[in-house]
Design an enzyme around this catalytic site. Structure first.
Site, PDB file in Angstrom:
ATOM      1  N   HIS A 110      38.773  33.331  32.313  1.00 52.79           N
ATOM      2  CA  HIS A 110      39.343  33.059  33.640  1.00 52.79           C
ATOM      3  C   HIS A 110      38.402  33.505  34.753  1.00 52.79           C
ATOM      4  O   HIS A 110      38.807  33.574  35.906  1.00 52.79           O
ATOM      5  CB  HIS A 110      40.710  33.761  33.805  1.00 52.79           C
ATOM      6  CG  HIS A 110      41.772  33.153  32.937  1.00 52.79           C
ATOM      7  ND1 HIS A 110      43.006  33.732  32.797  1.00 52.79           N
ATOM      8  CD2 HIS A 110      41.798  32.029  32.181  1.00 52.79           C
ATOM      9  CE1 HIS A 110      43.760  32.987  31.979  1.00 52.79           C
ATOM     10  NE2 HIS A 110      43.033  31.954  31.585  1.00 52.79           N
ATOM     11  N   CYS A 137      25.428  29.531  50.697  1.00 50.37           N
ATOM     12  CA  CYS A 137      24.974  29.662  49.312  1.00 50.37           C
ATOM     13  C   CYS A 137      23.497  30.044  49.309  1.00 50.37           C
ATOM     14  O   CYS A 137      22.682  29.404  49.983  1.00 50.37           O
ATOM     15  CB  CYS A 137      25.156  28.326  48.568  1.00 50.37           C
ATOM     16  SG  CYS A 137      24.391  28.325  46.923  1.00 50.37           S
TER      17      CYS A 137
HETATM   18  C1  BV8 Z   1      44.095  24.429  32.639  1.00 48.50           C
HETATM   19  C2  BV8 Z   1      43.281  33.393  38.090  1.00 48.50           C
HETATM   20  C3  BV8 Z   1      43.563  22.157  32.429  1.00 48.50           C
HETATM   21  C4  BV8 Z   1      43.684  34.137  39.247  1.00 48.50           C
HETATM   22  C5  BV8 Z   1      44.707  32.778  36.320  1.00 48.50           C
HETATM   23  C6  BV8 Z   1      50.541  24.000  28.806  1.00 48.50           C
HETATM   24  C7  BV8 Z   1      51.859  24.323  29.008  1.00 48.50           C
HETATM   25  C8  BV8 Z   1      52.304  24.751  30.264  1.00 48.50           C
HETATM   26  C9  BV8 Z   1      51.410  24.852  31.339  1.00 48.50           C
HETATM   27  C10 BV8 Z   1      50.106  24.534  31.133  1.00 48.50           C
HETATM   28  C11 BV8 Z   1      49.660  24.119  29.877  1.00 48.50           C
HETATM   29  N1  BV8 Z   1      48.326  23.882  29.987  1.00 48.50           N
HETATM   30  C12 BV8 Z   1      47.916  24.126  31.240  1.00 48.50           C
HETATM   31  C13 BV8 Z   1      48.978  24.521  31.977  1.00 48.50           C
HETATM   32  C14 BV8 Z   1      48.958  24.859  33.391  1.00 48.50           C
HETATM   33  C15 BV8 Z   1      48.541  26.311  33.632  1.00 48.50           C
HETATM   34  C16 BV8 Z   1      49.536  27.257  33.027  1.00 48.50           C
HETATM   35  O1  BV8 Z   1      49.333  27.771  31.947  1.00 48.50           O
HETATM   36  N2  BV8 Z   1      50.613  27.487  33.751  1.00 48.50           N
HETATM   37  C17 BV8 Z   1      51.615  28.436  33.265  1.00 48.50           C
HETATM   38  C18 BV8 Z   1      51.816  29.528  34.311  1.00 48.50           C
HETATM   39  C19 BV8 Z   1      52.883  27.690  32.982  1.00 48.50           C
HETATM   40  N3  BV8 Z   1      47.221  26.580  33.118  1.00 48.50           N
HETATM   41  C20 BV8 Z   1      46.139  26.277  33.851  1.00 48.50           C
HETATM   42  O2  BV8 Z   1      46.202  25.726  34.933  1.00 48.50           O
HETATM   43  C21 BV8 Z   1      44.783  26.629  33.250  1.00 48.50           C
HETATM   44  N4  BV8 Z   1      43.916  25.488  33.404  1.00 48.50           N
HETATM   45  O3  BV8 Z   1      44.841  24.353  31.715  1.00 48.50           O
HETATM   46  O4  BV8 Z   1      43.307  23.418  33.049  1.00 48.50           O
HETATM   47  C22 BV8 Z   1      42.458  21.279  32.818  1.00 48.50           C
HETATM   48  C23 BV8 Z   1      41.716  20.687  31.805  1.00 48.50           C
HETATM   49  C24 BV8 Z   1      40.704  19.833  32.155  1.00 48.50           C
HETATM   50  C25 BV8 Z   1      40.399  19.601  33.501  1.00 48.50           C
HETATM   51  C26 BV8 Z   1      41.127  20.237  34.513  1.00 48.50           C
HETATM   52  C27 BV8 Z   1      42.170  21.090  34.177  1.00 48.50           C
HETATM   53  C28 BV8 Z   1      44.129  27.774  34.042  1.00 48.50           C
HETATM   54  C29 BV8 Z   1      44.745  29.070  33.665  1.00 48.50           C
HETATM   55  C30 BV8 Z   1      44.041  30.216  34.401  1.00 48.50           C
HETATM   56  C31 BV8 Z   1      44.755  30.455  35.667  1.00 48.50           C
HETATM   57  N5  BV8 Z   1      44.189  31.594  36.354  1.00 48.50           N
HETATM   58  N6  BV8 Z   1      44.218  33.715  37.069  1.00 48.50           N
HETATM   59  C32 BV8 Z   1      43.465  35.592  39.045  1.00 48.50           C
HETATM   60  O5  BV8 Z   1      43.265  36.041  37.884  1.00 48.50           O
HETATM   61  O6  BV8 Z   1      43.526  36.270  40.049  1.00 48.50           O
HETATM   62  S1  BV8 Z   1      45.987  33.141  35.320  1.00 48.50           S
HETATM   63  C33 BV8 Z   1      46.456  34.762  35.425  1.00 48.50           C
HETATM   64  O7  BV8 Z   1      47.393  34.940  34.332  1.00 48.50           O
HETATM   65  C34 BV8 Z   1      45.377  35.814  35.172  1.00 48.50           C
HETATM   66  O8  BV8 Z   1      44.107  35.273  34.855  1.00 48.50           O
HETATM   67  C35 BV8 Z   1      45.893  36.548  33.946  1.00 48.50           C
HETATM   68  O9  BV8 Z   1      44.865  37.010  33.174  1.00 48.50           O
HETATM   69  C36 BV8 Z   1      46.657  35.466  33.264  1.00 48.50           C
HETATM   70  C37 BV8 Z   1      47.591  35.889  32.174  1.00 48.50           C
HETATM   71  O10 BV8 Z   1      48.370  36.970  32.663  1.00 48.50           O
HETATM   72  P1  BV8 Z   1      48.368  38.295  31.765  1.00 48.50           P
HETATM   73  O11 BV8 Z   1      46.957  38.765  31.639  1.00 48.50           O
HETATM   74  O12 BV8 Z   1      49.123  38.030  30.527  1.00 48.50           O
HETATM   75  O13 BV8 Z   1      49.116  39.314  32.716  1.00 48.50           O
HETATM   76  P2  BV8 Z   1      50.692  39.483  32.864  1.00 48.50           P
HETATM   77  O14 BV8 Z   1      50.925  40.356  34.045  1.00 48.50           O
HETATM   78  O15 BV8 Z   1      51.356  38.148  32.806  1.00 48.50           O
HETATM   79  O16 BV8 Z   1      51.128  40.253  31.525  1.00 48.50           O
HETATM   80  C38 BV8 Z   1      50.659  41.563  31.277  1.00 48.50           C
HETATM   81  C39 BV8 Z   1      51.208  41.955  29.920  1.00 48.50           C
HETATM   82  O17 BV8 Z   1      50.722  43.257  29.590  1.00 48.50           O
HETATM   83  C40 BV8 Z   1      52.731  42.033  29.862  1.00 48.50           C
HETATM   84  O18 BV8 Z   1      53.193  41.372  28.692  1.00 48.50           O
HETATM   85  C41 BV8 Z   1      53.021  43.544  29.773  1.00 48.50           C
HETATM   86  O19 BV8 Z   1      54.161  43.806  28.978  1.00 48.50           O
HETATM   87  C42 BV8 Z   1      51.774  44.036  29.079  1.00 48.50           C
HETATM   88  N7  BV8 Z   1      51.424  45.432  29.379  1.00 48.50           N
HETATM   89  C43 BV8 Z   1      51.542  46.090  30.563  1.00 48.50           C
HETATM   90  N8  BV8 Z   1      51.061  47.359  30.411  1.00 48.50           N
HETATM   91  C44 BV8 Z   1      50.630  47.474  29.138  1.00 48.50           C
HETATM   92  C45 BV8 Z   1      50.854  46.253  28.472  1.00 48.50           C
HETATM   93  N9  BV8 Z   1      50.545  46.065  27.175  1.00 48.50           N
HETATM   94  C46 BV8 Z   1      49.997  47.102  26.515  1.00 48.50           C
HETATM   95  N10 BV8 Z   1      49.735  48.301  27.086  1.00 48.50           N
HETATM   96  C47 BV8 Z   1      50.038  48.525  28.381  1.00 48.50           C
HETATM   97  N11 BV8 Z   1      49.785  49.728  28.933  1.00 48.50           N
END
Ligand code: BV8
Length: 244
Positions: A110, A137
């Site tokens: 990402h 740039c």
């Molecule tokens: C793409 C950038 C295609 C910003 C991010 C299929 C189905 C449904 C939707 C889609 C699909 N395919 C694509 C999609 C659309 C979309 C998507 O997935 N939407 C979701 C929300 C429904 N995906 C995309 O758009 C991706 N691109 O597919 O492109 C394409 C192909 C060809 C040509 C053009 C396009 C792009 C995805 C990337 C988006 N960018 N971030 C930024 O980072 O600032 S996503 C964002 O979420 C972050 O990058 C982050 O890394 C990512 C995942 O979040 P997590 O890391 O899991 O963080 P979260 O807070 O959610 O969870 C933390 C976890 O840790 C929790 O479970 C918690 O319990 C746990 N935790 C907490 N403390 C601890 C712990 N565990 C252990 N120990 C601890 N101490």
């Protein structure tokens, strides 16, 4: 666990950096609480209001610059040094804590907070400072086309060719600290499983991907992952055992 693995893939999310003091995305005080995802982390938001998006990441940079790796990052370095396998880190995180911990073979699918990409010529350069739409740039001289080298929703992921190769040859897939809601990263475990890998999920709680993992280890990754690494290392035969 007594199996010796040959190719290990460790997928990480914001949870692995939580014990380094960095906010996750979807927890109660998460990064997305004060901002709507579609206002900062989509390519449309960037074109609509580039300086609003720049400001969001400018504010994030100093905290990530000062953050320190925690035992979850550090134990991966120990594993890579002592366990006789190819071990890759595929991270959704834009922080550089894996690198600060000395992890090798790290793929930021990402993107990274300390990288800027020019949307005109594709040149990527490093900075920990502020960026705005007035900046030029350094490669092509164009102004107003610089974007954080972070993959926004709707953009393709980075390093997907390498990730595909890693997933279809891995025999151990470990997911650490990700909610499993963002694709395609959330689907990686299915590929690993399809190719015969053992799959482990490390989290504080059940995730949406729960059923796809063979084993779940609940608790803070800073505690649970080092314990897991010690178990893996305990299974490595000593030189004497190997020579029998
Ligand atoms: C793409 C950038 C295609 C910003 C991010 C299929 C189905 C449904 C939707 C889609 C699909 N395919 C694509 C999609 C659309 C979309 C998507 O997935 N939407 C979701 C929300 C429904 N995906 C995309 O758009 C991706 N691109 O597919 O492109 C394409 C192909 C060809 C040509 C053009 C396009 C792009 C995805 C990337 C988006 N960018 N971030 C930024 O980072 O600032 S996503 C964002 O979420 C972050 O990058 C982050 O890394 C990512 C995942 O979040 P997590 O890391 O899991 O963080 P979260 O807070 O959610 O969870 C933390 C976890 O840790 C929790 O479970 C918690 O319990 C746990 N935790 C907490 N403390 C601890 C712990 N565990 C252990 N120990 C601890 N101490």
């Amino acid at each position: 666990m007594t199996r010796l693995y040959k190719n290990i893939v460790i997928l990480t999310g914001a949870g692995i950096s939580a014990e380094s003091g960095l906010a996750t995305f979807r927890s109660s005080n998460g990064l997305w609480n004060n901002h709507r995802v579609e206002d900062v982390a989509t390519i449309e938001a960037y074109w609509r209001n580039p300086d609003y998006v720049h400001q969001f990441y400018n504010e994030m940079r100093p905290e990530l610059y000062n953050a320190k790796p925690n035992p979850a990052h550090l134990c991966i370095t120990e594993l890579q040094k002592k366990y006789p396998a190819h071990i890759a880190v595929v991270t959704q995180n834009v922080d550089t804590l894996h690198e600060k911990a000395g992890n090798q073979n790290v793929f930021h699918i990402h993107g990274q907070i300390n990288q800027i990409v020019c949307m005109n010529c594709g040149h990527v350069f490093e900075t920990w400072g502020d960026v705005s739409s007035e900046d030029k740039c350094e490669h092509c001289g164009t102004t107003g086309m610089l974007k954080p080298n972070i993959v926004f929703f709707g953009e393709s992921l980075l390093y997907m060719d390498q990730v595909d190769r890693l997933l279809n040859s891995c025999d151990l897939f470990v997911s650490v600290g990700t909610s499993g809601v963002v694709y395609p990263a959330a689907g990686f475990v299915q590929f690993a499983k399809m190719f015969g890998a053992d799959t482990y999920e490390f989290n504080m709680e059940e995730t949406s991907n729960n059923s796809l993992f063979d084993k779940h280890i609940y608790g803070p990754a800073g505690t649970t992952l080092p314990q897991f690494v010690q178990q893996l290392l305990a299974d490595v035969p000593t030189k004497e055992e190997m020579s029998k």
